[in-house]
Design a protein around this motif. Sequence first.
Motif, PDB file in Angstrom:
ATOM      1  N   VAL A  78       0.839  -1.203   0.000  1.00 26.34           N
ATOM      2  CA  VAL A  78       0.000   0.000   0.000  1.00 26.34           C
ATOM      3  C   VAL A  78       0.876   1.256   0.000  1.00 26.34           C
ATOM      4  CG1 VAL A  78      -1.638   1.367   1.374  1.00 26.34           C
ATOM      5  CG2 VAL A  78      -2.009  -1.092   1.059  1.00 26.34           C
ATOM      6  N   TYR A  79       1.892   1.283   0.864  1.00 27.15           N
ATOM      7  CA  TYR A  79       2.767   2.454   0.929  1.00 27.15           C
ATOM      8  C   TYR A  79       3.556   2.643  -0.361  1.00 27.15           C
ATOM      9  CZ  TYR A  79       1.962   4.285   5.552  1.00 27.15           C
ATOM     10  OH  TYR A  79       1.398   4.903   6.629  1.00 27.15           O
ATOM     11  N   MET A  80       3.980   1.539  -0.958  1.00 27.53           N
ATOM     12  CA  MET A  80       4.697   1.645  -2.234  1.00 27.53           C
ATOM     13  C   MET A  80       3.789   2.277  -3.288  1.00 27.53           C
ATOM     14  SD  MET A  80       7.840   0.524  -2.423  1.00 27.53           S
ATOM     15  CE  MET A  80       9.032  -0.633  -1.816  1.00 27.53           C
ATOM     16  N   GLU A  81       2.535   1.894  -3.289  1.00 26.80           N
ATOM     17  CA  GLU A  81       1.588   2.417  -4.275  1.00 26.80           C
ATOM     18  C   GLU A  81       1.233   3.877  -3.997  1.00 26.80           C
ATOM     19  OE1 GLU A  81      -2.170   1.312  -6.863  1.00 26.80           O
ATOM     20  OE2 GLU A  81      -0.734  -0.127  -6.097  1.00 26.80           O
ATOM     21  N   GLU A  82       1.040   4.218  -2.730  1.00 25.33           N
ATOM     22  CA  GLU A  82       0.521   5.535  -2.371  1.00 25.33           C
ATOM     23  C   GLU A  82       1.590   6.585  -2.081  1.00 25.33           C
ATOM     24  OE1 GLU A  82      -2.790   6.216  -2.360  1.00 25.33           O
ATOM     25  OE2 GLU A  82      -3.170   4.167  -3.024  1.00 25.33           O
ATOM     26  N   ALA A  83       2.747   6.169  -1.583  1.00 23.99           N
ATOM     27  CA  ALA A  83       3.682   7.156  -1.047  1.00 23.99           C
ATOM     28  C   ALA A  83       5.077   7.141  -1.669  1.00 23.99           C
ATOM     29  CB  ALA A  83       3.813   6.955   0.465  1.00 23.99           C
ATOM     30  N   LEU A  84       5.401   6.117  -2.442  1.00 28.56           N
ATOM     31  CA  LEU A  84       6.746   6.019  -3.013  1.00 28.56           C
ATOM     32  C   LEU A  84       6.922   7.019  -4.149  1.00 28.56           C
ATOM     33  CD1 LEU A  84       9.445   4.459  -3.024  1.00 28.56           C
ATOM     34  CD2 LEU A  84       8.415   2.933  -4.724  1.00 28.56           C
ATOM     35  N   PHE A 148       7.384  -5.177  -4.337  1.00 31.93           N
ATOM     36  CA  PHE A 148       6.221  -4.596  -3.667  1.00 31.93           C
ATOM     37  C   PHE A 148       5.727  -3.324  -4.354  1.00 31.93           C
ATOM     38  CE2 PHE A 148       8.314  -7.136  -0.435  1.00 31.93           C
ATOM     39  CZ  PHE A 148       7.252  -7.818   0.135  1.00 31.93           C
ATOM     40  N   ALA A 149       6.539  -2.791  -5.240  1.00 29.15           N
ATOM     41  CA  ALA A 149       6.187  -1.541  -5.930  1.00 29.15           C
ATOM     42  C   ALA A 149       5.156  -1.821  -7.032  1.00 29.15           C
ATOM     43  CB  ALA A 149       7.439  -0.900  -6.526  1.00 29.15           C
ATOM     44  N   PRO A 150       4.383  -0.810  -7.396  1.00 33.32           N
ATOM     45  CA  PRO A 150       3.419  -0.973  -8.503  1.00 33.32           C
ATOM     46  C   PRO A 150       4.170  -1.414  -9.769  1.00 33.32           C
ATOM     47  CG  PRO A 150       3.093   1.125  -7.394  1.00 33.32           C
ATOM     48  CD  PRO A 150       4.336   0.526  -6.819  1.00 33.32           C
ATOM     49  N   PRO A 151       3.548  -2.255 -10.590  1.00 30.42           N
ATOM     50  CA  PRO A 151       4.217  -2.829 -11.759  1.00 30.42           C
ATOM     51  C   PRO A 151       4.860  -1.809 -12.700  1.00 30.42           C
ATOM     52  CG  PRO A 151       2.057  -3.808 -11.460  1.00 30.42           C
ATOM     53  CD  PRO A 151       2.192  -2.718 -10.446  1.00 30.42           C
ATOM     54  N   LEU A 152       4.244  -0.687 -12.905  1.00 29.17           N
ATOM     55  CA  LEU A 152       4.781   0.278 -13.867  1.00 29.17           C
ATOM     56  C   LEU A 152       5.680   1.328 -13.239  1.00 29.17           C
ATOM     57  CD1 LEU A 152       1.540   0.780 -15.990  1.00 29.17           C
ATOM     58  CD2 LEU A 152       3.504  -0.697 -16.485  1.00 29.17           C
ATOM     59  N   PHE A 153       5.929   1.238 -11.937  1.00 25.24           N
ATOM     60  CA  PHE A 153       6.704   2.271 -11.245  1.00 25.24           C
ATOM     61  C   PHE A 153       8.089   2.462 -11.864  1.00 25.24           C
ATOM     62  CE2 PHE A 153       9.551   3.915  -8.008  1.00 25.24           C
ATOM     63  CZ  PHE A 153       8.868   5.046  -7.594  1.00 25.24           C
ATOM     64  N   PHE A 154       8.768   1.368 -12.183  1.00 23.25           N
ATOM     65  CA  PHE A 154      10.142   1.477 -12.688  1.00 23.25           C
ATOM     66  C   PHE A 154      10.200   1.605 -14.209  1.00 23.25           C
ATOM     67  CE2 PHE A 154      10.632  -0.205  -8.463  1.00 23.25           C
ATOM     68  CZ  PHE A 154      11.655   0.593  -7.977  1.00 23.25           C
ATOM     69  N   ASP A 155       9.038   1.608 -14.864  1.00 21.81           N
ATOM     70  CA  ASP A 155       8.993   1.776 -16.307  1.00 21.81           C
ATOM     71  C   ASP A 155       8.699   3.213 -16.717  1.00 21.81           C
ATOM     72  OD1 ASP A 155       9.467  -0.911 -16.598  1.00 21.81           O
ATOM     73  OD2 ASP A 155       7.335  -1.426 -16.688  1.00 21.81           O
ATOM     74  N   ARG A 156       8.614   4.125 -15.748  1.00 21.55           N
ATOM     75  CA  ARG A 156       8.295   5.518 -16.066  1.00 21.55           C
ATOM     76  C   ARG A 156       9.415   6.163 -16.846  1.00 21.55           C
ATOM     77  NH1 ARG A 156       6.182   8.076 -10.463  1.00 21.55           N
ATOM     78  NH2 ARG A 156       5.707   6.136  -9.512  1.00 21.55           N
TER      79      ARG A 156
END
Length: 156
Positions: A78-84, A148-156
Motif C-alpha cells: 500500500v505504501y509503495m503504491e501511495e507514497a513512493l 512490492f512496488a506498482p508494476p509500472l513504477f520502474f517503467d516511467r
Amino acid sequence: MNKAEQRHQLIRALITKQKIHTQTELQELLIENGVHVTQATLSRDINLMNLSKIREGEHSYYAINTGSTSKWEKRLEVYMEEALYMMHPVQHQVVIKTYPGLAQSFGSILDALNFPEIVATICGNDVCLVICEDKEQAQSCFERLKQFAPPLFFDR
C-alpha cells in the motif's frame, strides 16, 4: 546458509513434525536441538516466517501459513503504491524518497518485516535510508523491495 536461516529451517521442521502449542515449548525444543534463542528473537522469527496459530478444540498450535502475505507485506504494498516517489540503490544503501511526512512509516514497516539484508533504517521527513552490509546486499534489498512496488513504477 546463515544462523537465522538454519534456525528457521529447524523451526519449520519442528512444527511440521509435531504440534507445538507455545513459544516456550518451541524455545525448549530448539535448545534440545542445540539452538539457543531468546524469546524476543523467537517472536521475531515467528512473525518473519509468517507462522499462524491453528485452533483445534480448546488448544492451538503453530503452523506454516502458506496462503497469504503478512500484514506488514500488505502494508508495504500500500505504501509503495501511495507514497513512493523514488527508490534507488546507492553503494551499500537503498534510498527511498517518499511524499512529505511518510518516510518514517516506510522505516517502521521495513523494521517490522525484518529483512535479513537490512542492517538499519534512518528516516527523515521524505527520505528513508536503508543501510545494508554491502553493495550486494543493497542490490538484493532493492530487488526485494521492487517486488512490492506498482508494476509500472520502474517503467516511467
